[in-house]
Design a protein around this motif. Structure first.
Motif, PDB file in Angstrom:
ATOM      1  N   SER A 209      42.157  87.948  17.711  1.00 25.53           N
ATOM      2  CA  SER A 209      42.392  86.618  18.446  1.00 25.53           C
ATOM      3  C   SER A 209      40.972  86.166  19.300  1.00 25.53           C
ATOM      4  O   SER A 209      40.428  85.264  19.172  1.00 25.53           O
ATOM      5  CB  SER A 209      43.666  86.412  19.266  1.00 25.53           C
ATOM      6  OG  SER A 209      44.615  86.370  18.435  1.00 25.53           O
ATOM      7  N   MET A 210      40.793  87.400  20.141  1.00 26.20           N
ATOM      8  CA  MET A 210      39.490  87.260  21.092  1.00 26.20           C
ATOM      9  C   MET A 210      38.331  86.975  20.095  1.00 26.20           C
ATOM     10  O   MET A 210      37.011  86.392  20.363  1.00 26.20           O
ATOM     11  CB  MET A 210      39.424  88.536  21.976  1.00 26.20           C
ATOM     12  CG  MET A 210      40.440  88.418  22.976  1.00 26.20           C
ATOM     13  SD  MET A 210      40.639  87.261  24.148  1.00 26.20           S
ATOM     14  CE  MET A 210      39.439  87.731  25.468  1.00 26.20           C
ATOM     15  N   ARG A 211      38.209  87.812  18.801  1.00 22.36           N
ATOM     16  CA  ARG A 211      37.281  87.787  17.975  1.00 22.36           C
ATOM     17  C   ARG A 211      37.068  86.277  17.485  1.00 22.36           C
ATOM     18  O   ARG A 211      35.932  86.003  17.338  1.00 22.36           O
ATOM     19  CB  ARG A 211      37.336  88.732  16.927  1.00 22.36           C
ATOM     20  CG  ARG A 211      36.116  88.535  15.757  1.00 22.36           C
ATOM     21  CD  ARG A 211      36.517  87.847  14.681  1.00 22.36           C
ATOM     22  NE  ARG A 211      35.320  87.628  13.654  1.00 22.36           N
ATOM     23  CZ  ARG A 211      35.122  88.457  12.735  1.00 22.36           C
ATOM     24  NH1 ARG A 211      35.887  89.485  12.439  1.00 22.36           N
ATOM     25  NH2 ARG A 211      34.267  88.103  11.744  1.00 22.36           N
ATOM     26  N   LEU A 212      37.921  85.524  17.199  1.00 23.63           N
ATOM     27  CA  LEU A 212      37.965  84.152  16.876  1.00 23.63           C
ATOM     28  C   LEU A 212      37.433  83.394  17.886  1.00 23.63           C
ATOM     29  O   LEU A 212      36.456  82.285  17.466  1.00 23.63           O
ATOM     30  CB  LEU A 212      39.220  83.874  16.178  1.00 23.63           C
ATOM     31  CG  LEU A 212      39.774  84.411  14.848  1.00 23.63           C
ATOM     32  CD1 LEU A 212      41.199  83.928  14.732  1.00 23.63           C
ATOM     33  CD2 LEU A 212      39.092  83.920  13.655  1.00 23.63           C
ATOM     34  N   ILE A 213      37.791  83.719  18.978  1.00 19.91           N
ATOM     35  CA  ILE A 213      37.283  82.820  20.321  1.00 19.91           C
ATOM     36  C   ILE A 213      35.813  82.895  20.353  1.00 19.91           C
ATOM     37  O   ILE A 213      35.136  81.822  20.681  1.00 19.91           O
ATOM     38  CB  ILE A 213      38.165  83.117  21.430  1.00 19.91           C
ATOM     39  CG1 ILE A 213      39.725  82.479  21.212  1.00 19.91           C
ATOM     40  CG2 ILE A 213      37.527  82.641  22.567  1.00 19.91           C
ATOM     41  CD1 ILE A 213      40.499  82.962  22.477  1.00 19.91           C
ATOM     42  N   THR A 214      35.437  84.001  20.547  1.00 20.44           N
ATOM     43  CA  THR A 214      34.014  84.276  20.538  1.00 20.44           C
ATOM     44  C   THR A 214      33.116  83.647  19.495  1.00 20.44           C
ATOM     45  O   THR A 214      31.998  83.344  19.629  1.00 20.44           O
ATOM     46  CB  THR A 214      33.665  85.606  21.155  1.00 20.44           C
ATOM     47  OG1 THR A 214      34.161  86.736  20.025  1.00 20.44           O
ATOM     48  CG2 THR A 214      34.288  86.139  22.359  1.00 20.44           C
ATOM     49  N   ASP A 215      33.639  83.881  18.288  1.00 22.56           N
ATOM     50  CA  ASP A 215      32.929  83.161  17.105  1.00 22.56           C
ATOM     51  C   ASP A 215      32.707  81.595  17.529  1.00 22.56           C
ATOM     52  O   ASP A 215      31.732  81.179  17.229  1.00 22.56           O
ATOM     53  CB  ASP A 215      33.840  83.233  16.034  1.00 22.56           C
ATOM     54  CG  ASP A 215      33.449  84.741  15.245  1.00 22.56           C
ATOM     55  OD1 ASP A 215      32.649  85.510  15.979  1.00 22.56           O
ATOM     56  OD2 ASP A 215      34.166  84.987  14.219  1.00 22.56           O
ATOM     57  N   ILE A 216      33.872  81.066  17.840  1.00 20.01           N
ATOM     58  CA  ILE A 216      33.717  79.703  18.407  1.00 20.01           C
ATOM     59  C   ILE A 216      32.776  79.395  19.505  1.00 20.01           C
ATOM     60  O   ILE A 216      31.984  78.505  19.413  1.00 20.01           O
ATOM     61  CB  ILE A 216      35.278  79.065  18.681  1.00 20.01           C
ATOM     62  CG1 ILE A 216      35.893  79.225  17.700  1.00 20.01           C
ATOM     63  CG2 ILE A 216      34.746  77.584  19.321  1.00 20.01           C
ATOM     64  CD1 ILE A 216      37.443  78.844  17.902  1.00 20.01           C
ATOM     65  N   GLU A 218      30.074  81.299  20.188  1.00 25.05           N
ATOM     66  CA  GLU A 218      28.605  81.224  19.521  1.00 25.05           C
ATOM     67  C   GLU A 218      28.350  80.285  18.552  1.00 25.05           C
ATOM     68  O   GLU A 218      27.131  79.823  18.930  1.00 25.05           O
ATOM     69  CB  GLU A 218      28.600  82.641  18.751  1.00 25.05           C
ATOM     70  CG  GLU A 218      27.302  82.833  18.257  1.00 25.05           C
ATOM     71  CD  GLU A 218      27.193  84.241  17.232  1.00 25.05           C
ATOM     72  OE1 GLU A 218      26.501  84.944  17.448  1.00 25.05           O
ATOM     73  OE2 GLU A 218      28.277  84.462  16.603  1.00 25.05           O
ATOM     74  N   TYR A 219      29.056  79.688  17.779  1.00 27.57           N
ATOM     75  CA  TYR A 219      28.858  78.807  16.881  1.00 27.57           C
ATOM     76  C   TYR A 219      28.334  77.420  17.576  1.00 27.57           C
ATOM     77  O   TYR A 219      27.446  76.610  17.458  1.00 27.57           O
ATOM     78  CB  TYR A 219      30.040  78.570  15.952  1.00 27.57           C
ATOM     79  CG  TYR A 219      29.666  77.518  14.981  1.00 27.57           C
ATOM     80  CD1 TYR A 219      28.860  77.986  13.725  1.00 27.57           C
ATOM     81  CD2 TYR A 219      29.952  76.331  14.981  1.00 27.57           C
ATOM     82  CE1 TYR A 219      28.565  76.934  12.582  1.00 27.57           C
ATOM     83  CE2 TYR A 219      29.766  75.231  13.871  1.00 27.57           C
ATOM     84  CZ  TYR A 219      28.977  75.706  12.846  1.00 27.57           C
ATOM     85  OH  TYR A 219      28.600  74.626  12.039  1.00 27.57           O
ATOM     86  N   CYS A 220      29.534  77.094  18.374  1.00 27.21           N
ATOM     87  CA  CYS A 220      29.374  75.811  19.274  1.00 27.21           C
ATOM     88  C   CYS A 220      28.038  75.648  20.086  1.00 27.21           C
ATOM     89  O   CYS A 220      27.600  74.624  20.358  1.00 27.21           O
ATOM     90  CB  CYS A 220      30.463  75.345  19.873  1.00 27.21           C
ATOM     91  SG  CYS A 220      31.957  74.996  18.881  1.00 27.21           S
ATOM     92  N   ALA A 221      27.614  76.990  20.663  1.00 31.80           N
ATOM     93  CA  ALA A 221      26.439  76.814  21.506  1.00 31.80           C
ATOM     94  C   ALA A 221      25.549  76.515  20.752  1.00 31.80           C
ATOM     95  O   ALA A 221      24.257  75.863  21.330  1.00 31.80           O
ATOM     96  CB  ALA A 221      26.388  78.533  22.213  1.00 31.80           C
ATOM     97  N   LYS A 222      25.169  76.732  19.570  1.00 29.77           N
ATOM     98  CA  LYS A 222      24.105  76.348  18.580  1.00 29.77           C
ATOM     99  C   LYS A 222      24.168  74.957  18.069  1.00 29.77           C
ATOM    100  O   LYS A 222      23.194  74.450  17.756  1.00 29.77           O
ATOM    101  CB  LYS A 222      23.838  77.393  17.758  1.00 29.77           C
ATOM    102  CG  LYS A 222      23.450  78.839  18.520  1.00 29.77           C
ATOM    103  CD  LYS A 222      23.396  79.830  17.010  1.00 29.77           C
ATOM    104  CE  LYS A 222      23.220  81.337  17.683  1.00 29.77           C
ATOM    105  NZ  LYS A 222      23.394  82.377  16.785  1.00 29.77           N
ATOM    106  N   GLU A 223      25.461  74.868  17.526  1.00 28.58           N
ATOM    107  CA  GLU A 223      25.804  73.737  16.408  1.00 28.58           C
ATOM    108  C   GLU A 223      26.464  72.534  17.198  1.00 28.58           C
ATOM    109  O   GLU A 223      26.262  71.263  16.696  1.00 28.58           O
ATOM    110  CB  GLU A 223      26.462  74.062  15.135  1.00 28.58           C
ATOM    111  CG  GLU A 223      25.975  75.442  14.392  1.00 28.58           C
ATOM    112  CD  GLU A 223      24.550  74.831  14.087  1.00 28.58           C
ATOM    113  OE1 GLU A 223      24.233  73.692  13.749  1.00 28.58           O
ATOM    114  OE2 GLU A 223      23.585  75.927  13.729  1.00 28.58           O
ATOM    115  N   ASN A 514      29.925  85.762  11.869  1.00 24.26           N
ATOM    116  CA  ASN A 514      30.692  84.593  12.586  1.00 24.26           C
ATOM    117  C   ASN A 514      31.499  83.888  11.296  1.00 24.26           C
ATOM    118  O   ASN A 514      30.981  83.464  10.465  1.00 24.26           O
ATOM    119  CB  ASN A 514      29.820  83.631  13.115  1.00 24.26           C
ATOM    120  CG  ASN A 514      30.150  82.697  13.954  1.00 24.26           C
ATOM    121  OD1 ASN A 514      31.205  81.629  13.725  1.00 24.26           O
ATOM    122  ND2 ASN A 514      29.815  82.538  15.327  1.00 24.26           N
ATOM    123  N   LEU A 515      32.838  83.599  11.754  1.00 24.44           N
ATOM    124  CA  LEU A 515      33.656  82.983  10.446  1.00 24.44           C
ATOM    125  C   LEU A 515      33.551  81.320  10.586  1.00 24.44           C
ATOM    126  O   LEU A 515      34.117  80.781   9.638  1.00 24.44           O
ATOM    127  CB  LEU A 515      35.007  83.428  10.796  1.00 24.44           C
ATOM    128  CG  LEU A 515      35.423  84.968  10.434  1.00 24.44           C
ATOM    129  CD1 LEU A 515      36.889  85.242  11.079  1.00 24.44           C
ATOM    130  CD2 LEU A 515      35.069  85.352   9.136  1.00 24.44           C
TER     131      LEU A 515
END
Length: 549
Positions: A209-216, A218-223, A514-515
């Motif tokens: 679950s924490m992996r999914l959160i950090t993927d978000i 990372e993705y949102c910081a850029k996109e 990143n998922l």
């Protein structure tokens, strides 16, 4: 000048009065057990430094607010949490609220959606559309936001374990509207730790679950740079029975865990911390609630600066949404709930909230009716436009009582955070926090049953009244309609492409990729929420809750 001799004389006079006329209680305390004195004076805040402990609004440590002029520049976002039945029904409610002056949307999802099941799953039977809107695919999300311009509206989504997938759907809907991801504003709750601690809508084990959160993150910081990637939630911790001090402590401890996980994943703290947000409860003990918000802001600023070395001012700011306390609403004399909600909302505004939801009077009985929702929204509007409390910043700042209470809450919350650190951090302290919440909830209920805590209409001032009329009832056929919609969708989409995209998600989930891009591509092809979560369940397994007594 403060004269301590005069204070001594006052105390002597007070002691004589008490001996002749005893006070209502032998001791007055807040809901957190903090003793409340008869009077507060400069002596109570002698150790406080104005610059280091209060400061100015918009400046470290942000005790007095995150903006220099707060509501003089712009009101808090007035949201009403809404969602029931189908996407079509909820879309009508959203558009009605926007027409009435609401300034942001807040989406409630049904239980199957929250735990990653489609409406046609056998575990969804009887729950589709009941406590929120049913969202199975991008088709439902398109309907939910029909005729609502996503470049102009801020949207908050109360979704946790499958948050990444719902965010992917939102991004895809925006793209269909011609709105770029960089223009989107809003929040996903995305706070899985409080689900393990207090709420229960989890799917996967904590590490995944924490992996999914950090993927978000990372993705949102850029996109999606204007999107709040998490709303670290004390609301549900408080609804489960915690005190105000525990709400602050456990919420911020969860926040610490998310920051640590993101840094461990290789993210720079100042790249993601500005988009962290929080979600608090506005409960009944009015002054304690005001002080709680101020204490949380100051404590988080210090944690981010001193513990994580954050340098950007926005990384230090605790920005938060508030919802009035659903657990304080009563089925007895529901109109009294209007007053409860009004005072709770006022405490949030005086405490400096950035966004606010006001509960409706009939929520102890059913999902709120349209008329009840309008009263709840008008409550916020009266506070903002009519009574003057938004015209100056932190109007209770400098009150001896408020400053002493703010200081006490901060210290007691920090004591809890230190205990959680000693255990190994929030993910390892889930059992500890659950036990503390349960003990507090039990004491609170004992106080009600003994009459020590008065609840109007429940244990005092009861009335025999007729059962309320015009309650909202969700159509029991909604589940069948969703099943039919799903069947039609699956017969018309490109199923080979969907299966290929699901296989790609399964492979990527076994790597450190990143998922989020995989989720976005899958939902665009109308892969369903349940199908995507099903793939992740195969890879990650499911979390089994430990029973704590």
């Amino acid at each position: 000048m403060f004269d301590k001799d005069l204070l001594q004389k006052y105390n002597e006079k007070l002691d004589k009065l008490k001996s002749k006329r005893p006070e209502r209680h032998p001791q007055f305390v807040t809901d957190s057990g903090i003793e409340v004195d008869t009077l507060y004076t400069p002596e109570d805040i002698e150790r406080l430094s104005y610059e280091n402990d209060l400061g100015y609004p918009g400046s470290f440590p942000y005790t007095r607010g995150v903006q220099p002029n707060m509501y003089r520049g712009r009101y808090w976002t007035m949201r009403q949490y809404a969602g029931f039945g189908t996407a079509e029904e909820t879309n009508k409610r959203f558009r009605y609220l926007l027409e009435q002056g609401q300034t942001g949307l807040s989406v409630a999802f049904d239980l199957p959606t929250q735990i990653g099941y489609d409406s046609d799953h056998q575990l969804s039977m009887g729950e589709v559309g009941k406590v929120g809107v049913a969202i199975d695919s991008l088709l439902d999300m398109e309907t939910l936001f029909d005729q609502i311009p996503l470049d102009k509206v801020s949207t908050s989504m109360t979704i946790n374990s499958p948050a990444a997938i719902l965010l992917a759907m939102y991004i895809a809907v925006a793209e269909k509207q011609g709105v770029k991801a960089g223009q989107l504003k809003g929040t996903i709750q995305n706070d899985i730790l409080k689900e393990y601690i207090a709420r229960g809508t989890y799917i996967f084990p904590p590490d995944h679950s924490m992996r999914l959160i950090t993927d978000i993150f990372e993705y949102c910081a850029k996109e999606v740079p204007s999107w709040n990637t998490i709303s670290i939630s004390g609301y549900h911790i408080r609804e489960a029975g915690s005190t105000a001090v525990q709400e602050v402590a456990f919420t911020l401890a969860d926040g610490v865990a998310y920051v640590q996980a993101a840094i461990k994943a290789g993210l720079d703290v100042d790249a993601f911390a500005p988009r962290l947000s929080f979600f608090f409860n506005a409960h009944l003990n009015f002054f304690e609630e005001v002080a709680k918000f101020r204490a949380a802001r100051r404590l988080w600023a210090r944690v981010m600066k001193e513990r994580f070395g954050a340098k950007e001012p926005k990384s230090l700011m605790l920005r938060f949404h508030t919802q009035t306390a659903g657990c304080t609403l009563t089925a007895q004399q529901p109109d009294v709930n209007i007053m409860r909600v009004a005072f709770q909302a006022l405490s949030a505004v005086l405490g400096g909230t950035q966004s606010l939801h006001t509960n409706s009077r009939d929520e102890a009985l059913a999902l709120p009716s349209e008329n009840s929702v309008l009263i709840a929204l008008r409550t916020q509007q009266v506070i903002g436009y009519e009574i003057g409390v938004a015209d100056t910043v932190d109007p209770l700042g400098g009150s001896y009582f408020i400053e002493k209470l703010t200081d006490e809450i901060e210290k007691k919350a920090m004591d809890y955070i230190n205990k959680i650190d000693d255990i190994g951090g929030a993910p390892k302290a889930i059992d500890f926090m659950q036990k503390e919440i349960q003990k507090s909830a039990y004491r609170y209920q004992q106080d009600i049953e003994s009459g020590n805590k008065v609840v109007i209409g429940v244990n005092k001032f009861q009335l025999d009244t007729e059962k309320p009329k015009d309650l909202l009832k969700v159509d029991p056929e909604v589940g069948k309609r969703q099943e039919a919609k799903l069947a039609k969708l699956k017969s018309e989409r490109d199923n080979e492409k969907v299966q290929s995209l699901l296989n790609q998600i399964k492979q990527a989930a076994q790597t450190s990729e990143n998922l989020m891009p995989y989720f976005i591509e899958a939902v665009k092809s109308y892969a369903t929420l349940g199908e995507i979560c099903g793939v992740l369940r195969e890879v990650y397994g499911e979390y089994q809750q430990q029973i704590v007594f």
